[in-house]
Scaffold this active site. Structure first.
Site, PDB file in Angstrom:
ATOM      1  N   ASP A 104      -0.858   8.490  10.553  1.00 15.92           N
ATOM      2  CA  ASP A 104       0.598   8.646  10.659  1.00 15.92           C
ATOM      3  C   ASP A 104       1.013   9.569  11.797  1.00 15.92           C
ATOM      4  OD1 ASP A 104       3.222   8.768   8.230  1.00 15.92           O
ATOM      5  OD2 ASP A 104       3.131   8.273  10.343  1.00 15.92           O
ATOM      6  N   LEU A 150       0.832  -1.215   0.000  1.00 20.64           N
ATOM      7  CA  LEU A 150       0.000   0.000   0.000  1.00 20.64           C
ATOM      8  C   LEU A 150       0.861   1.257   0.000  1.00 20.64           C
ATOM      9  CD1 LEU A 150      -2.783  -0.990   2.547  1.00 20.64           C
ATOM     10  CD2 LEU A 150      -3.031  -0.606   0.092  1.00 20.64           C
ATOM     11  N   GLY A 151       2.152   1.082   0.301  1.00 19.61           N
ATOM     12  CA  GLY A 151       2.987   2.274   0.330  1.00 19.61           C
ATOM     13  C   GLY A 151       4.200   2.058   1.206  1.00 19.61           C
ATOM     14  N   LYS A 152       5.105   3.003   1.072  1.00 18.39           N
ATOM     15  CA  LYS A 152       6.313   2.942   1.895  1.00 18.39           C
ATOM     16  C   LYS A 152       6.314   4.157   2.804  1.00 18.39           C
ATOM     17  CE  LYS A 152      10.597   2.732   0.393  1.00 18.39           C
ATOM     18  NZ  LYS A 152      11.169   2.348   1.696  1.00 18.39           N
ATOM     19  N   GLY A 153       6.353   3.961   4.119  1.00 21.54           N
ATOM     20  CA  GLY A 153       6.393   5.129   5.008  1.00 21.54           C
ATOM     21  C   GLY A 153       7.848   5.468   5.292  1.00 21.54           C
ATOM     22  N   LYS A 154       8.043   6.370   6.269  1.00 20.89           N
ATOM     23  CA  LYS A 154       9.414   6.757   6.648  1.00 20.89           C
ATOM     24  C   LYS A 154      10.169   5.511   7.062  1.00 20.89           C
ATOM     25  CE  LYS A 154       7.849   9.729   9.822  1.00 20.89           C
ATOM     26  NZ  LYS A 154       6.664  10.502   9.420  1.00 20.89           N
ATOM     27  N   PHE A 155       9.514   4.691   7.865  1.00 21.30           N
ATOM     28  CA  PHE A 155      10.251   3.586   8.495  1.00 21.30           C
ATOM     29  C   PHE A 155       9.826   2.226   8.015  1.00 21.30           C
ATOM     30  CE2 PHE A 155      12.777   5.856  11.372  1.00 21.30           C
ATOM     31  CZ  PHE A 155      12.054   6.962  11.765  1.00 21.30           C
ATOM     32  N   GLY A 156       8.787   2.140   7.227  1.00 20.32           N
ATOM     33  CA  GLY A 156       8.400   0.762   6.962  1.00 20.32           C
ATOM     34  C   GLY A 156       7.530   0.655   5.722  1.00 20.32           C
ATOM     35  N   ARG A 157       7.232  -0.563   5.412  1.00 18.52           N
ATOM     36  CA  ARG A 157       6.345  -0.827   4.286  1.00 18.52           C
ATOM     37  C   ARG A 157       4.980  -1.217   4.806  1.00 18.52           C
ATOM     38  NH1 ARG A 157      11.067  -2.033   3.312  1.00 18.52           N
ATOM     39  NH2 ARG A 157      12.202  -1.679   1.361  1.00 18.52           N
ATOM     40  N   ASN A 193      -0.870  13.051   5.208  1.00 17.39           N
ATOM     41  CA  ASN A 193      -1.137  12.196   6.393  1.00 17.39           C
ATOM     42  C   ASN A 193      -2.611  11.988   6.620  1.00 17.39           C
ATOM     43  OD1 ASN A 193       1.505  11.878   6.907  1.00 17.39           O
ATOM     44  ND2 ASN A 193       1.645  13.539   8.397  1.00 17.39           N
ATOM     45  N   THR A 253       7.879  19.105   5.185  1.00 16.50           N
ATOM     46  CA  THR A 253       7.620  20.384   4.569  1.00 16.50           C
ATOM     47  C   THR A 253       7.433  21.461   5.634  1.00 16.50           C
ATOM     48  OG1 THR A 253       5.972  21.668   3.429  1.00 16.50           O
ATOM     49  CG2 THR A 253       5.205  19.659   4.465  1.00 16.50           C
ATOM     50  N   LYS A 282      -1.254  17.314   7.458  1.00 16.63           N
ATOM     51  CA  LYS A 282      -1.092  17.767   6.060  1.00 16.63           C
ATOM     52  C   LYS A 282      -1.754  16.720   5.180  1.00 16.63           C
ATOM     53  CE  LYS A 282       3.526  15.742   5.996  1.00 16.63           C
ATOM     54  NZ  LYS A 282       4.943  15.988   6.002  1.00 16.63           N
ATOM     55  N   ASP A 284       1.577  16.987  12.744  1.00 18.45           N
ATOM     56  CA  ASP A 284       1.975  16.771  11.352  1.00 18.45           C
ATOM     57  C   ASP A 284       0.752  16.682  10.443  1.00 18.45           C
ATOM     58  OD1 ASP A 284       4.201  14.393   9.671  1.00 18.45           O
ATOM     59  OD2 ASP A 284       3.628  16.459   9.261  1.00 18.45           O
TER      60      ASP A 284
HETATM   61  C1  LIG Z   1      -2.756   5.091  13.062  1.00 20.61           C
HETATM   62  O1  LIG Z   1      -1.888   5.085  11.957  1.00 20.61           O
HETATM   63  C2  LIG Z   1      -0.546   4.984  12.194  1.00 20.61           C
HETATM   64  C3  LIG Z   1       0.035   4.829  13.470  1.00 20.61           C
HETATM   65  C4  LIG Z   1       1.417   4.742  13.599  1.00 20.61           C
HETATM   66  C5  LIG Z   1       2.198   4.801  12.464  1.00 20.61           C
HETATM   67  C6  LIG Z   1       3.686   4.729  12.516  1.00 20.61           C
HETATM   68  O2  LIG Z   1       4.288   4.401  11.528  1.00 20.61           O
HETATM   69  N1  LIG Z   1       4.281   5.088  13.682  1.00 20.61           N
HETATM   70  C7  LIG Z   1       5.643   5.157  13.869  1.00 20.61           C
HETATM   71  C8  LIG Z   1       6.544   4.385  13.111  1.00 20.61           C
HETATM   72  C9  LIG Z   1       7.905   4.496  13.350  1.00 20.61           C
HETATM   73  C10 LIG Z   1       8.397   5.371  14.314  1.00 20.61           C
HETATM   74  C11 LIG Z   1       7.494   6.142  15.061  1.00 20.61           C
HETATM   75  C12 LIG Z   1       6.144   6.025  14.837  1.00 20.61           C
HETATM   76  C13 LIG Z   1       1.650   4.957  11.198  1.00 20.61           C
HETATM   77  C14 LIG Z   1       0.270   5.042  11.071  1.00 20.61           C
HETATM   78  N2  LIG Z   1      -0.377   5.207   9.840  1.00 20.61           N
HETATM   79  C15 LIG Z   1       0.207   5.143   8.630  1.00 20.61           C
HETATM   80  O3  LIG Z   1       1.364   4.869   8.428  1.00 20.61           O
HETATM   81  C16 LIG Z   1      -0.740   5.464   7.498  1.00 20.61           C
HETATM   82  C17 LIG Z   1      -0.471   4.673   6.265  1.00 20.61           C
HETATM   83  S1  LIG Z   1      -0.473   2.948   6.525  1.00 20.61           S
HETATM   84  C18 LIG Z   1      -2.124   2.474   6.563  1.00 20.61           C
HETATM   85  C19 LIG Z   1      -2.966   2.625   5.347  1.00 20.61           C
HETATM   86  C20 LIG Z   1      -4.326   2.445   5.460  1.00 20.61           C
HETATM   87  N3  LIG Z   1      -5.156   2.574   4.439  1.00 20.61           N
HETATM   88  C21 LIG Z   1      -4.658   2.863   3.216  1.00 20.61           C
HETATM   89  N4  LIG Z   1      -5.300   3.035   2.023  1.00 20.61           N
HETATM   90  C22 LIG Z   1      -4.371   3.325   1.070  1.00 20.61           C
HETATM   91  C23 LIG Z   1      -3.116   3.329   1.627  1.00 20.61           C
HETATM   92  C24 LIG Z   1      -3.283   3.044   3.011  1.00 20.61           C
HETATM   93  C25 LIG Z   1      -2.405   2.921   4.093  1.00 20.61           C
END
Ligand SMILES: COc1ccc(C(=O)Nc2ccccc2)cc1NC(=O)CCSCc1cnc2[nH]ccc2c1
Length: 269
Positions: free
Chosen positions: A155, A20-27, A142, A173, A139, A137
């Protein structure tokens, strides 16, 4: 239970679908839980990466913050599990994907649509702030859109419990940063939930106009944010402009705002 069994137990629970995508830290992958066919998004974070970036505490804090957040406009974190190398976040799947893709496609939204989104954002922020959580954050990137067109703030990689101190340098940004995160005025650089209100004002502008109000070179953006010199194009109604100006009150202005004094007086000072 041995780690490998736990992994098999948990991962075995899910059929992994398309990325579904690549975030800062993960897939992130679309996933379906075997027993009930429950569809969700599975975010895979590598412990090694989290350790290098020293954010593993942040993930723990987030999981704790979000496990008691229940709101239709806040993307749910259903749970998490881990094996020796990875942490898995079980996230709600937003059926209509990322808001900014809809915005780019439409260039800008009609006011009735932007108003619905902003009302949902305000409701989600009231919930977050009610629990003294600052998102920090806000925007379009997110914000996701659910299957019924409702928006889902997500996010929380930058969320903190208020009052936040600007600890980590902000990498992202500048457009959405409020003045007090750019121009340290308040003692000790602390700021509160109002940073999310400032970003809500910027988001309102971007949904109506199609670009951020202070978009410019980084230096100019910083200067324009500090002066809040925002021009709204003629197609933006007076009411919408008034709403943005009211939401984007400079927090220090609000602090000096005495009861009964309207914001216009403050602007003239
Ligand atoms: C509550 O949400 C989150 C909570 C925590 C984290 C996170 O990564 N925390 C973190 C990581 C590392 C260091 C510190 C903190 C991320 C999210 N949320 C997302 O990442 C949104 C996209 S993933 C989901 C999703 C759903 N539904 C979609 N439909 C289309 C694409 C898509 C993508």
């Amino acid at each position: 239970i041995e780690q490998p069994v736990v992994k098999a137990l948990h991962l075995g629970m899910f059929e992994i679908g398309k990325p579904l995508g690549k975030g800062k830290f993960g897939r992130v992958y679309l996933a379906r839980e075997r027993d009930h066919g429950f569809v969700c998004a599975l975010k895979v974070l590598y412990k090694s990466e989290l350790q290098t970036a020293r954010v593993e505490k942040q993930v723990r804090r987030e999981v704790e913050i979000q496990s008691n957040l229940r709101h239709p406009n806040i993307l749910k974190l259903y749970g998490h599990f881990h094996d020796s190398k990875r942490i898995f976040l079980i996230l709600e799947f937003a059926g209509q994907g990322e808001l900014y893709k809809h915005l780019r496609k439409a260039t800008r939204f009609p006011e009735w649509k932007a108003a619905q989104y902003i009302a949902q954002m305000a409701s989600a922020l009231r919930c977050l702030h009610g629990k003294h959580v600052i998102h920090r954050d806000i925007k379009p990137e997110n914000i996701l859109v659910g299957i019924h067109g409702e928006i889902k703030i997500s996010d929380f990689g930058w969320s903190v419990h208020a009052p936040g101190n600007r600890r980590n340098t902000y990498c992202g940004t500048l457009d959405y940063l409020p003045p007090e995160m750019i121009v340290p005025r308040s003692p000790g650089n602390s700021y509160d939930e109002k940073v999310d209100l400032w970003s809500l004002g910027v988001l309102t502008y971007e949904l109506l106009v199609g670009e951020a109000p202070f978009e410019d070179t980084p230096v100019m953006t910083t200067r324009r944010i500090a002066r809040a010199d925002m021009k709204t194009p003629s197609f933006v109604s007076a009411e919408a402009t008034d709403l943005i100006k009211k939401v984007q009150q400079h927090p220090w202005v609000l602090k000096h705002c005495r009861a009964g004094e309207t914001s216009t007086d403050l602007e003239s000072t």
